[in-house]
Write an enzyme that holds these catalytic residues in place. Structure first.
Site, PDB file in Angstrom:
ATOM      1  N   TYR A   1      11.166   4.537   0.613  1.00  0.00           N
ATOM      2  CA  TYR A   1      11.582   5.493   0.357  1.00  0.00           C
ATOM      3  C   TYR A   1      12.721   5.405  -0.594  1.00  0.00           C
ATOM      4  O   TYR A   1      13.296   5.939  -1.321  1.00  0.00           O
ATOM      5  CB  TYR A   1      12.171   7.084   1.662  1.00  0.00           C
ATOM      6  CG  TYR A   1      10.585   7.120   2.331  1.00  0.00           C
ATOM      7  CD1 TYR A   1       9.195   7.701   1.837  1.00  0.00           C
ATOM      8  CD2 TYR A   1      11.121   7.677   3.872  1.00  0.00           C
ATOM      9  CE1 TYR A   1       8.631   7.743   2.048  1.00  0.00           C
ATOM     10  CE2 TYR A   1       9.727   8.462   3.854  1.00  0.00           C
ATOM     11  CZ  TYR A   1       8.583   7.738   3.606  1.00  0.00           C
ATOM     12  OH  TYR A   1       7.635   8.463   4.652  1.00  0.00           O
TER      13      TYR A   1
ATOM     14  N   ARG B   1       3.385   1.302  -1.399  1.00  0.00           N
ATOM     15  CA  ARG B   1       3.860   2.191  -2.750  1.00  0.00           C
ATOM     16  C   ARG B   1       3.093   2.893  -3.615  1.00  0.00           C
ATOM     17  O   ARG B   1       2.970   3.769  -4.265  1.00  0.00           O
ATOM     18  CB  ARG B   1       4.392   0.911  -3.247  1.00  0.00           C
ATOM     19  CG  ARG B   1       5.646  -0.002  -2.722  1.00  0.00           C
ATOM     20  CD  ARG B   1       6.473   0.574  -3.336  1.00  0.00           C
ATOM     21  NE  ARG B   1       7.924  -0.146  -2.682  1.00  0.00           N
ATOM     22  CZ  ARG B   1       9.062  -0.801  -3.611  1.00  0.00           C
ATOM     23  NH1 ARG B   1       9.006  -0.798  -5.084  1.00  0.00           N
ATOM     24  NH2 ARG B   1       9.840  -1.117  -2.833  1.00  0.00           N
TER      25      ARG B   1
ATOM     26  N   GLU C   1      11.523  14.314   6.053  1.00  0.00           N
ATOM     27  CA  GLU C   1      11.963  13.898   7.259  1.00  0.00           C
ATOM     28  C   GLU C   1      11.830  12.681   7.347  1.00  0.00           C
ATOM     29  O   GLU C   1      10.191  11.986   8.000  1.00  0.00           O
ATOM     30  CB  GLU C   1      12.008  15.152   8.516  1.00  0.00           C
ATOM     31  CG  GLU C   1      12.847  16.362   7.865  1.00  0.00           C
ATOM     32  CD  GLU C   1      11.289  17.476   7.826  1.00  0.00           C
ATOM     33  OE1 GLU C   1      12.317  18.736   7.203  1.00  0.00           O
ATOM     34  OE2 GLU C   1      10.603  17.217   7.522  1.00  0.00           O
TER      35      GLU C   1
ATOM     36  N   LEU D   1       0.874  -1.219  -0.140  1.00  0.00           N
ATOM     37  CA  LEU D   1      -0.615   0.068  -0.085  1.00  0.00           C
ATOM     38  C   LEU D   1       1.054   1.093  -0.284  1.00  0.00           C
ATOM     39  O   LEU D   1       0.770   2.822  -1.037  1.00  0.00           O
ATOM     40  CB  LEU D   1      -1.110  -0.303   0.943  1.00  0.00           C
ATOM     41  CG  LEU D   1      -2.209   1.227   1.414  1.00  0.00           C
ATOM     42  CD1 LEU D   1      -2.901   1.743  -0.024  1.00  0.00           C
ATOM     43  CD2 LEU D   1      -3.129   0.835   2.382  1.00  0.00           C
TER      44      LEU D   1
END
Length: 164
Positions: free
Chosen positions: A132, A99, A120, A97
């Site tokens: 990420y 992605r 951050e 999810l």
């Protein structure tokens, strides 16, 4: 930039037929706050969310029936998007999810005519950092003592960005 790179989950994944997200509205806050509290040691407060809503930040929520699966909070800046909150409900994590959400965020960001997303993330949140990075973000630096932990102790944040 090919934004479809992030749809790598197989067709049978439970999120392959998700509807478009809904904008966060006040009626959703009790359920969303429950997800937030279950997901984080230092969750956002009702005030954080209502301030984000009042400021016009982008707050899409993915849900099935009354079950909130995920949400994000993004703020458009001059030439960038700042990702402030990116949450998958604990019961729905590690199923792809995140992605889907990132693909959505990238499409939305490009529609805003910006050229970067930055964020951050807690240094200890290595799972999020890996997600990420898999989506093309790079580590740009450290913000020392950015996040509270407990008893006055603070944790560093990793600054990450994706540029196109």
């Amino acid at each position: 930039m090919n934004l479809n790179l992030f749809k790598r989950q197989p067709a049978h994944t439970p999120y392959s037929a998700l509807p478009e997200p809904l904008p966060l509205v006040a009626d959703m806050l009790p359920a969303l706050l429950q997800v937030e509290q279950n997901a984080y040691s230092h969750p956002w407060t009702r005030t954080n969310f209502t301030d984000a809503m009042a400021s016009g930040y982008h707050l899409p929520v993915w849900q099935r029936d009354d079950d909130i699966l995920a949400y994000l909070v993004a703020m458009r800046g001059a030439d960038e998007v700042h990702l402030l909150n990116f949450t998958v409900a604990p019961a729905h994590q590690q199923r792809g999810l995140g992605r889907w959400m990132m693909d959505y965020l990238l499409r939305w960001s490009q529609a805003q005519e910006v050229h970067a997303i930055w964020l951050e993330v807690r240094l200890s949140n290595q799972r999020a950092i890996r997600v990420y990075e898999a989506c093309g973000f790079s580590q740009d630096g450290i913000r020392p003592g950015y996040y509270p932990v407990h008893n006055g102790v603070r944790e560093d944040a990793v600054i990450m960005s994706l540029n196109w």
